[in-house]
Structure formats: C-alpha cells, structure tokens
Motif scaffolding. Structure first.
Motif, PDB file in Angstrom:
ATOM      1  N   LYS A   1      79.415  37.889  70.673  1.00  0.00           N
ATOM      2  CA  LYS A   1      78.619  36.674  70.452  1.00  0.00           C
ATOM      3  C   LYS A   1      79.371  35.736  69.517  1.00  0.00           C
ATOM      4  O   LYS A   1      79.797  36.146  68.430  1.00  0.00           O
ATOM      5  CB  LYS A   1      77.289  37.025  69.783  1.00  0.00           C
ATOM      6  N   VAL A   2      79.482  34.498  69.960  1.00  0.00           N
ATOM      7  CA  VAL A   2      80.105  33.477  69.105  1.00  0.00           C
ATOM      8  C   VAL A   2      79.279  32.190  69.198  1.00  0.00           C
ATOM      9  O   VAL A   2      78.537  31.974  70.142  1.00  0.00           O
ATOM     10  CB  VAL A   2      81.571  33.172  69.509  1.00  0.00           C
TER      11      VAL A   2
ATOM     12  N   VAL B   1      81.947  33.749  64.622  1.00  0.00           N
ATOM     13  CA  VAL B   1      81.725  35.038  65.276  1.00  0.00           C
ATOM     14  C   VAL B   1      80.503  35.706  64.661  1.00  0.00           C
ATOM     15  O   VAL B   1      80.370  35.754  63.425  1.00  0.00           O
ATOM     16  CB  VAL B   1      82.970  35.935  65.099  1.00  0.00           C
ATOM     17  N   ASP B   2      79.606  36.200  65.510  1.00  0.00           N
ATOM     18  CA  ASP B   2      78.434  36.928  65.036  1.00  0.00           C
ATOM     19  C   ASP B   2      78.881  38.056  64.101  1.00  0.00           C
ATOM     20  O   ASP B   2      79.836  38.784  64.405  1.00  0.00           O
ATOM     21  CB  ASP B   2      77.718  37.509  66.262  1.00  0.00           C
ATOM     22  N   GLU B   3      78.189  38.194  62.988  1.00  0.00           N
ATOM     23  CA  GLU B   3      78.604  39.160  61.947  1.00  0.00           C
ATOM     24  C   GLU B   3      78.823  40.567  62.518  1.00  0.00           C
ATOM     25  O   GLU B   3      79.729  41.271  62.103  1.00  0.00           O
ATOM     26  CB  GLU B   3      77.549  39.240  60.836  1.00  0.00           C
ATOM     27  N   ALA B   4      77.987  40.964  63.459  1.00  0.00           N
ATOM     28  CA  ALA B   4      78.071  42.319  64.005  1.00  0.00           C
ATOM     29  C   ALA B   4      79.387  42.557  64.742  1.00  0.00           C
ATOM     30  O   ALA B   4      79.792  43.696  64.954  1.00  0.00           O
ATOM     31  CB  ALA B   4      76.890  42.560  64.945  1.00  0.00           C
ATOM     32  N   TRP B   5      80.044  41.471  65.134  1.00  0.00           N
ATOM     33  CA  TRP B   5      81.262  41.599  65.930  1.00  0.00           C
ATOM     34  C   TRP B   5      82.530  41.373  65.126  1.00  0.00           C
ATOM     35  O   TRP B   5      83.638  41.658  65.607  1.00  0.00           O
ATOM     36  CB  TRP B   5      81.211  40.618  67.108  1.00  0.00           C
ATOM     37  N   LEU B   6      82.359  40.871  63.925  1.00  0.00           N
ATOM     38  CA  LEU B   6      83.549  40.482  63.153  1.00  0.00           C
ATOM     39  C   LEU B   6      84.560  41.611  62.998  1.00  0.00           C
ATOM     40  O   LEU B   6      85.761  41.436  63.192  1.00  0.00           O
ATOM     41  CB  LEU B   6      83.118  40.021  61.749  1.00  0.00           C
TER      42      LEU B   6
ATOM     43  N   GLY C   1      72.553  24.693  70.040  1.00  0.00           N
ATOM     44  CA  GLY C   1      71.788  25.902  69.768  1.00  0.00           C
ATOM     45  C   GLY C   1      71.395  26.676  71.015  1.00  0.00           C
ATOM     46  O   GLY C   1      70.634  27.641  70.945  1.00  0.00           O
ATOM     47  N   GLU C   2      71.898  26.282  72.166  1.00  0.00           N
ATOM     48  CA  GLU C   2      71.550  26.978  73.405  1.00  0.00           C
ATOM     49  C   GLU C   2      72.550  28.098  73.680  1.00  0.00           C
ATOM     50  O   GLU C   2      73.770  27.871  73.592  1.00  0.00           O
ATOM     51  CB  GLU C   2      71.563  25.976  74.564  1.00  0.00           C
ATOM     52  N   GLU C   3      72.032  29.297  73.996  1.00  0.00           N
ATOM     53  CA  GLU C   3      72.930  30.422  74.258  1.00  0.00           C
ATOM     54  C   GLU C   3      73.241  30.521  75.747  1.00  0.00           C
ATOM     55  O   GLU C   3      72.354  30.375  76.588  1.00  0.00           O
ATOM     56  CB  GLU C   3      72.303  31.733  73.774  1.00  0.00           C
ATOM     57  N   HIS C   4      74.500  30.795  76.052  1.00  0.00           N
ATOM     58  CA  HIS C   4      74.952  30.946  77.429  1.00  0.00           C
ATOM     59  C   HIS C   4      75.589  32.319  77.591  1.00  0.00           C
ATOM     60  O   HIS C   4      76.419  32.708  76.766  1.00  0.00           O
ATOM     61  CB  HIS C   4      76.010  29.884  77.773  1.00  0.00           C
ATOM     62  N   ALA C   5      75.223  33.033  78.649  1.00  0.00           N
ATOM     63  CA  ALA C   5      75.871  34.307  78.966  1.00  0.00           C
ATOM     64  C   ALA C   5      76.999  34.014  79.950  1.00  0.00           C
ATOM     65  O   ALA C   5      76.758  33.479  81.041  1.00  0.00           O
ATOM     66  CB  ALA C   5      74.857  35.262  79.585  1.00  0.00           C
ATOM     67  N   LEU C   6      78.222  34.310  79.569  1.00  0.00           N
ATOM     68  CA  LEU C   6      79.368  33.966  80.410  1.00  0.00           C
ATOM     69  C   LEU C   6      80.061  35.227  80.904  1.00  0.00           C
ATOM     70  O   LEU C   6      80.237  36.183  80.139  1.00  0.00           O
ATOM     71  CB  LEU C   6      80.395  33.147  79.604  1.00  0.00           C
ATOM     72  N   ASP C   7      80.474  35.217  82.154  1.00  0.00           N
ATOM     73  CA  ASP C   7      81.278  36.326  82.668  1.00  0.00           C
ATOM     74  C   ASP C   7      82.653  36.253  82.020  1.00  0.00           C
ATOM     75  O   ASP C   7      83.264  35.183  81.973  1.00  0.00           O
ATOM     76  CB  ASP C   7      81.429  36.209  84.185  1.00  0.00           C
TER      77      ASP C   7
ATOM     78  N   VAL D   1      77.643  32.809  74.220  1.00  0.00           N
ATOM     79  CA  VAL D   1      78.162  31.664  73.471  1.00  0.00           C
ATOM     80  C   VAL D   1      77.027  30.693  73.194  1.00  0.00           C
ATOM     81  O   VAL D   1      76.368  30.208  74.125  1.00  0.00           O
ATOM     82  CB  VAL D   1      79.274  30.954  74.274  1.00  0.00           C
ATOM     83  N   THR D   2      76.800  30.411  71.925  1.00  0.00           N
ATOM     84  CA  THR D   2      75.792  29.419  71.539  1.00  0.00           C
ATOM     85  C   THR D   2      76.486  28.078  71.367  1.00  0.00           C
ATOM     86  O   THR D   2      77.493  27.985  70.640  1.00  0.00           O
ATOM     87  CB  THR D   2      75.100  29.842  70.231  1.00  0.00           C
ATOM     88  N   ASP D   3      75.985  27.076  72.066  1.00  0.00           N
ATOM     89  CA  ASP D   3      76.650  25.775  71.996  1.00  0.00           C
ATOM     90  C   ASP D   3      76.197  24.991  70.756  1.00  0.00           C
ATOM     91  O   ASP D   3      75.363  25.470  69.974  1.00  0.00           O
ATOM     92  CB  ASP D   3      76.464  24.982  73.300  1.00  0.00           C
ATOM     93  N   GLN D   4      76.707  23.782  70.603  1.00  0.00           N
ATOM     94  CA  GLN D   4      76.422  22.988  69.409  1.00  0.00           C
ATOM     95  C   GLN D   4      74.967  22.539  69.350  1.00  0.00           C
ATOM     96  O   GLN D   4      74.495  22.111  68.295  1.00  0.00           O
ATOM     97  CB  GLN D   4      77.354  21.764  69.346  1.00  0.00           C
TER      98      GLN D   4
END
Ligand code: FES
Length: 103
Positions: free
Chosen positions: A96-97, A51-56, A10-16, A5-8
C-alpha cells in the motif's frame, strides 16, 4: 499480485502488479496521476510516494542516490520513497502506498 494506491484525492485503487516492474511503472501504466519525469532513473523525485507503515520494513533499503533525490522532494516524511526504486516481487503483493503531491 496487487498493489493498493491511494491517489491525491484520497481514493484507493487496486492495481494489478507484475513481478520485476517498478512500482512507478505500475502506477503510471494504470493511468494514475504520477509525473515520473525522469522515467525511473532516480533523477527527478516526482514519483514520490508514502509507504504504508506496515510495509516499510519489507522494502529493500534505500540506496544513497534515492536518499539524495528525496531530499529535493516536497513534504518528505519518514515513510517517503521513490516508487521507481521499488521493484515488484511476490513479497510485496498487497503493498500500500499513497501518492505525494507534485505541484
Ligand atoms: S521517476 Fe524520476 S526519480 Fe523516480
């Protein structure tokens, strides 16, 4: 399972991620900034994500109520979804969102 998840800022977080949880709940549970005012009832649009294009194509199709609620969100794009309407399962491991702004 993980979601990214990329926050507002621009930082990406990997979440369980847990099967059967709404993506909105996973994001909220990890303390990231998502308003989700209606608690997942598809009645507020403040859980808006891109949503990341690859996942749509891997997501379940939007229901009418999600589409109608998204009409009221800001900055809607082709890859916009309401994260409370995305239910986690194994096929979404690695999803990825990006969080939309809500103010
Ligand atoms: S939390 Fe309100 S529409 Fe998703």
């Amino acid at each position: 399972m993980k979601i990214y998840v990329t926050d507002q800022d621009g930082e990406e977080h990997a979440l369980d991620a847990i099967e059967g949880w709404r993506v909105m709940e996973i994001i909220r549970d990890h303390g990231l900034p998502i308003k989700a005012e209606c608690g997942g009832a598809c009645a507020c649009a403040t859980c808006h994500v891109y949503v990341d294009e690859a996942w749509l194509g891997k997501l379940a199709a939007m229901r009418d109520d999600e589409e109608e609620m998204l009409d009221e969100a800001f900055d809607v794009q082709d890859n916009s979804r309401l994260s409370c309407q995305i239910i986690m399962d194994e096929s979404l491991d690695g999803l990825k969102v990006r969080l939309a702004r809500y103010d």
